[in-house]
Design a protein around this motif. Structure first.
Motif, PDB file in Angstrom:
ATOM      1  N   GLY A   1      -8.799   2.460   6.743  1.00 23.34           N
ATOM      2  CA  GLY A   1      -9.349   1.165   7.070  1.00 23.34           C
ATOM      3  C   GLY A   1      -8.655   0.018   6.353  1.00 23.34           C
ATOM      4  N   ALA A   2      -8.745  -1.152   6.980  1.00 27.87           N
ATOM      5  CA  ALA A   2      -8.173  -2.370   6.413  1.00 27.87           C
ATOM      6  C   ALA A   2      -9.107  -3.034   5.419  1.00 27.87           C
ATOM      7  CB  ALA A   2      -7.832  -3.357   7.538  1.00 27.87           C
ATOM      8  N   GLY A   3     -10.298  -2.457   5.208  1.00 27.12           N
ATOM      9  CA  GLY A   3     -11.281  -3.118   4.366  1.00 27.12           C
ATOM     10  C   GLY A   3     -12.034  -4.173   5.154  1.00 27.12           C
ATOM     11  N   GLY A   4     -12.952  -4.828   4.483  1.00 26.13           N
ATOM     12  CA  GLY A   4     -13.732  -5.846   5.168  1.00 26.13           C
ATOM     13  C   GLY A   4     -14.366  -6.802   4.179  1.00 26.13           C
ATOM     14  N   SER A   5     -14.932  -7.882   4.682  1.00 26.39           N
ATOM     15  CA  SER A   5     -15.128  -8.062   6.104  1.00 26.39           C
ATOM     16  C   SER A   5     -14.001  -8.793   6.814  1.00 26.39           C
ATOM     17  CB  SER A   5     -16.440  -8.811   6.346  1.00 26.39           C
ATOM     18  OG  SER A   5     -16.385 -10.136   5.808  1.00 26.39           O
ATOM     19  N   SER A   6     -12.997  -9.262   6.068  1.00 32.37           N
ATOM     20  CA  SER A   6     -11.869  -9.957   6.696  1.00 32.37           C
ATOM     21  C   SER A   6     -10.762  -8.969   7.045  1.00 32.37           C
ATOM     22  CB  SER A   6     -11.342 -11.050   5.761  1.00 32.37           C
ATOM     23  OG  SER A   6     -12.364 -11.948   5.391  1.00 32.37           O
ATOM     24  N   GLY A   7     -11.161  -7.804   7.561  1.00 32.93           N
ATOM     25  CA  GLY A   7     -10.201  -6.749   7.833  1.00 32.93           C
ATOM     26  C   GLY A   7      -9.225  -7.082   8.937  1.00 32.93           C
ATOM     27  N   GLY A   8      -9.694  -7.727   9.989  1.00 38.59           N
ATOM     28  CA  GLY A   8      -8.793  -8.100  11.070  1.00 38.59           C
ATOM     29  C   GLY A   8      -7.748  -9.099  10.616  1.00 38.59           C
ATOM     30  N   ALA A   9      -8.166 -10.072   9.805  1.00 36.30           N
ATOM     31  CA  ALA A   9      -7.230 -11.070   9.290  1.00 36.30           C
ATOM     32  C   ALA A   9      -6.172 -10.415   8.417  1.00 36.30           C
ATOM     33  CB  ALA A   9      -7.992 -12.133   8.497  1.00 36.30           C
ATOM     34  N   ALA A  10      -6.590  -9.514   7.525  1.00 36.41           N
ATOM     35  CA  ALA A  10      -5.635  -8.838   6.644  1.00 36.41           C
ATOM     36  C   ALA A  10      -4.686  -7.953   7.431  1.00 36.41           C
ATOM     37  CB  ALA A  10      -6.386  -8.018   5.603  1.00 36.41           C
ATOM     38  N   ALA A  11      -5.210  -7.220   8.411  1.00 35.85           N
ATOM     39  CA  ALA A  11      -4.358  -6.363   9.231  1.00 35.85           C
ATOM     40  C   ALA A  11      -3.335  -7.193   9.988  1.00 35.85           C
ATOM     41  CB  ALA A  11      -5.209  -5.553  10.202  1.00 35.85           C
ATOM     42  N   ALA A  12      -3.734  -8.364  10.478  1.00 36.81           N
ATOM     43  CA  ALA A  12      -2.821  -9.228  11.220  1.00 36.81           C
ATOM     44  C   ALA A  12      -1.670  -9.700  10.343  1.00 36.81           C
ATOM     45  CB  ALA A  12      -3.581 -10.428  11.785  1.00 36.81           C
ATOM     46  N   VAL A  13      -1.976 -10.103   9.113  1.00 38.14           N
ATOM     47  CA  VAL A  13      -0.929 -10.598   8.219  1.00 38.14           C
ATOM     48  C   VAL A  13      -0.028  -9.448   7.774  1.00 38.14           C
ATOM     49  CG1 VAL A  13      -0.468 -11.743   6.021  1.00 38.14           C
ATOM     50  CG2 VAL A  13      -2.361 -12.527   7.454  1.00 38.14           C
ATOM     51  N   ALA A  14      -0.626  -8.327   7.402  1.00 37.40           N
ATOM     52  CA  ALA A  14       0.159  -7.197   6.889  1.00 37.40           C
ATOM     53  C   ALA A  14       1.044  -6.574   7.959  1.00 37.40           C
ATOM     54  CB  ALA A  14      -0.770  -6.137   6.305  1.00 37.40           C
ATOM     55  N   ALA A  15       0.657  -6.682   9.218  1.00 34.79           N
ATOM     56  CA  ALA A  15       1.460  -6.138  10.316  1.00 34.79           C
ATOM     57  C   ALA A  15       2.444  -7.155  10.881  1.00 34.79           C
ATOM     58  CB  ALA A  15       0.543  -5.634  11.428  1.00 34.79           C
ATOM     59  N   GLY A  16       2.457  -8.375  10.330  1.00 31.40           N
ATOM     60  CA  GLY A  16       3.374  -9.396  10.805  1.00 31.40           C
ATOM     61  C   GLY A  16       2.991  -9.996  12.136  1.00 31.40           C
TER      62      GLY A  16
ATOM     63  N   HIS B   1       9.495  -7.738  -0.853  1.00 28.58           N
ATOM     64  CA  HIS B   1      10.433  -6.862  -0.156  1.00 28.58           C
ATOM     65  C   HIS B   1       9.725  -5.726   0.576  1.00 28.58           C
ATOM     66  CE1 HIS B   1       9.522  -5.036  -4.038  1.00 28.58           C
ATOM     67  NE2 HIS B   1       9.899  -3.868  -3.557  1.00 28.58           N
ATOM     68  N   ARG B   2       8.462  -5.511   0.295  1.00 28.31           N
ATOM     69  CA  ARG B   2       7.739  -4.399   0.914  1.00 28.31           C
ATOM     70  C   ARG B   2       7.297  -4.761   2.326  1.00 28.31           C
ATOM     71  NH1 ARG B   2       6.206  -0.314  -2.603  1.00 28.31           N
ATOM     72  NH2 ARG B   2       6.409  -0.762  -4.836  1.00 28.31           N
ATOM     73  N   ARG B   3       7.503  -3.861   3.240  1.00 30.86           N
ATOM     74  CA  ARG B   3       7.086  -4.051   4.627  1.00 30.86           C
ATOM     75  C   ARG B   3       6.345  -2.795   5.093  1.00 30.86           C
ATOM     76  NH1 ARG B   3       8.563  -8.453   3.499  1.00 30.86           N
ATOM     77  NH2 ARG B   3      10.026  -9.838   4.606  1.00 30.86           N
ATOM     78  N   ALA B   4       5.229  -2.994   5.729  1.00 24.96           N
ATOM     79  CA  ALA B   4       4.461  -1.863   6.248  1.00 24.96           C
ATOM     80  C   ALA B   4       5.200  -1.207   7.409  1.00 24.96           C
ATOM     81  CB  ALA B   4       3.083  -2.326   6.694  1.00 24.96           C
ATOM     82  N   PRO B   5       4.974   0.091   7.647  1.00 30.07           N
ATOM     83  CA  PRO B   5       5.578   0.765   8.795  1.00 30.07           C
ATOM     84  C   PRO B   5       5.248   0.030  10.090  1.00 30.07           C
ATOM     85  CG  PRO B   5       4.561   2.359   7.331  1.00 30.07           C
ATOM     86  CD  PRO B   5       4.159   1.018   6.811  1.00 30.07           C
ATOM     87  N   GLY B   6       6.227  -0.079  10.959  1.00 30.67           N
ATOM     88  CA  GLY B   6       6.028  -0.759  12.233  1.00 30.67           C
ATOM     89  C   GLY B   6       6.279  -2.241  12.178  1.00 30.67           C
ATOM     90  N   TRP B   7       6.679  -2.760  11.036  1.00 31.49           N
ATOM     91  CA  TRP B   7       6.925  -4.182  10.881  1.00 31.49           C
ATOM     92  C   TRP B   7       7.989  -4.683  11.873  1.00 31.49           C
ATOM     93  CZ3 TRP B   7       4.768  -8.108   8.061  1.00 31.49           C
ATOM     94  CH2 TRP B   7       5.481  -9.286   7.927  1.00 31.49           C
TER      95      TRP B   7
END
Length: 467
Positions: free
Chosen positions: A148-163, A461-467
């Motif tokens: 999980g991305a955590g919450g409750s701002s999980g969608g926002a965090a996932a959006a930023v971390a995935a670019g 310099h770190r990028r999540a997979p799928g970036w």
């Protein structure tokens, strides 16, 4: 040449000001990515046509006096009212709700020239610390899409971390910015109580919640805070004005600071993963290497504060009612917390608020000699989707959430600004945040120190997979 999404939000803003890229080109770039790559449950509603219209209206460059984020894409959490855009509050009971007005956060982002691509996912009414709403797929961390991305701002965090956006707004009543920041390897900044207006709903009579920033860098988080900060004449409380832009604080040395630290959970008996302890120990050594004095202190809130906080949390949940005839569409956890909140009498609620403020005063007094406080952000790295949620036993669900987040709510109680920084990764490649908190209204010092830490131990310099 770097792709646009490799650039920070501030770097994108510079390109807009130089007319090397237009707001519309940026919006199109990120809309294409959001449409193609949102396997992380970032958006519950994409507003592509609205984003394009807003970007066109901004023109080709930035007008005189425009802020540094003018023309930069972002997103708005699904808890924040946005006129004409479906806003579900993460609840199936509001799956067709379209507000007629925008709240202060939405208006501030629009005034700063930020272009919203849509509404980011949140759990029902923003209550759980995981983002698994019934109106959208779960939000997951792009570092491991089974978690999980955590919450409750999980969608926002996932959006930023995935670019999918360069930065995003979140909100935090018990850790809801810092929790997903830790799970997604981001900077998550919760500002001081009263720094950002709760206009027009003012739905939190206790003062636990506030909007804030989710970003890949400290400077981006500070720039978004500059866009969001400010009081309105009707606000019930507000933080004193800052000495200048929060972004400018990132370019100042913090000086030699006195750092308090503790690792014992505020919520007793919560087990702490060794990776989270390691992250905290490494951060302590880093701060010492930067010339700061780090001292162990006792947990500043007593065990009794936990039960008082729970009472207030339950009452706040009970204030978030479903439309008539749709109560059965609420999640079991929401119904359980609502029943618990409705069982609290008015005088009991008043006594709980008073007790919580006295606990906060004692904690602030105990921590007053220190410039900042260091703790882990969470008690574990990101957990698997469904690991905390328990619809069959909402009480067990709530207890699991408490054990996962035994520090974050302390700084909502005190009103202190706090930030989660992505300073550690497990051997499996999972991000682990470390949390710093400062005295109320001292975001500038907190950002100055955070920028110093980022320069000493960079994570860009770190990028999540799928970036």
């Amino acid at each position: 040449m770097a792709d646009l999404h490799d650039l920070t939000a501030l770097e994108q803003g510079v390109l807009v000001r130089r007319r090397e890229v237009s707001p519309l080109e940026l919006a199109e770039h990120y809309l294409e990515r959001a449409d193609r790559l949102d396997s992380v449950g970032a958006f519950v509603t994409l507003t592509a046509d609205r984003a394009r219209e807003a970007a066109r209206d901004l023109g080709a460059g930035a007008p005189e006096g425009a802020g540094p984020l003018h023309g930069v894409p972002s997103a708005i959490k699904d808890l924040n009212l946005t006129a004409g855009v479906r806003t579900t509050f993460g609840s199936a009971a509001y799956d067709d709700h379209v507000p007629e007005i925008s709240d202060g956060v939405t208006l501030a982002m629009e005034a700063a020239g930020l272009v919203s691509l849509g509404k980011t996912s949140t759990p029902e009414f923003g209550s759980p610390c995981y983002t698994e709403p019934d109106v959208a797929p779960p939000s997951v961390t792009p570092w491991d899409r089974t978690r999980g991305a955590g919450g409750s701002s999980g969608g926002a965090a996932a959006a930023v971390a995935a670019g999918l956006v360069p930065l995003a707004q979140g909100s935090d009543g018990g850790g809801s910015i810092r929790i997903p920041a830790s799970c997604c390897g981001l900077v998550g900044l919760k500002p001081s109580r009263g720094r950002i207006s709760g206009f027009p709903m003012y739905g939190d009579p206790i003062g636990l919640g506030t909007a804030g920033s989710l970003a890949r860098t400290v400077r981006d988080a500070a720039a978004l805070l500059d866009a969001l900060a400010g009081r309105r004449s009707g606000d019930p409380f507000w933080a004193p004005p800052s000495g200048g832009p929060f972004l400018a604080a990132c370019d100042r040395e913090p000086g030699r600071l006195r750092v308090a630290r503790f690792v014992a959970p505020v919520i007793a008996d919560a087990p702490v993963d060794p990776e989270c302890v390691q992250a905290w120990e490494d951060a302590s050594r880093l701060l010492e290497s930067l010339g700061h004095d780090v001292e162990d202190v006792a947990v500043p809130l007593p065990p009794e504060a936990v039960g008082v906080f729970e009472t207030c949390w339950a009452v706040l949940t009970a204030l978030s009612t479903a439309p008539a005839g749709r109560e059965e569409q609420l999640r079991p956890l929401t119904r359980w917390l609502t029943e618990r909140g409705r069982a609290v009498s008015g005088p009991e609620f008043g006594l709980a608020i008073g007790a919580l403020r006295r606990f906060a005063a004692d904690a602030l007094t105990a921590l007053a000699p220190y410039d900042v406080v260091l703790t882990p952000t969470l008690a574990a790295p990101p957990v698997r989707v469904g690991a905390l949620r328990d619809d069959a036993d909402p009480q067990a669900d709530f207890e699991a959430q408490k054990a996962f987040t035994p520090w974050t709510s302390a700084w909502n109680v005190t009103g202190m600004p706090a930030v989660s920084l992505p300073l550690h990764w497990t051997p499996e490649g999972l991000p682990v945040g470390v949390m710093l908190a400062a005295r109320p209204a001292e975001e500038e010092l907190l950002l100055s120190l955070s920028a110093q830490v980022e320069a000493a131990a960079p994570w860009g310099h770190r990028r999540a997979p799928g970036w």
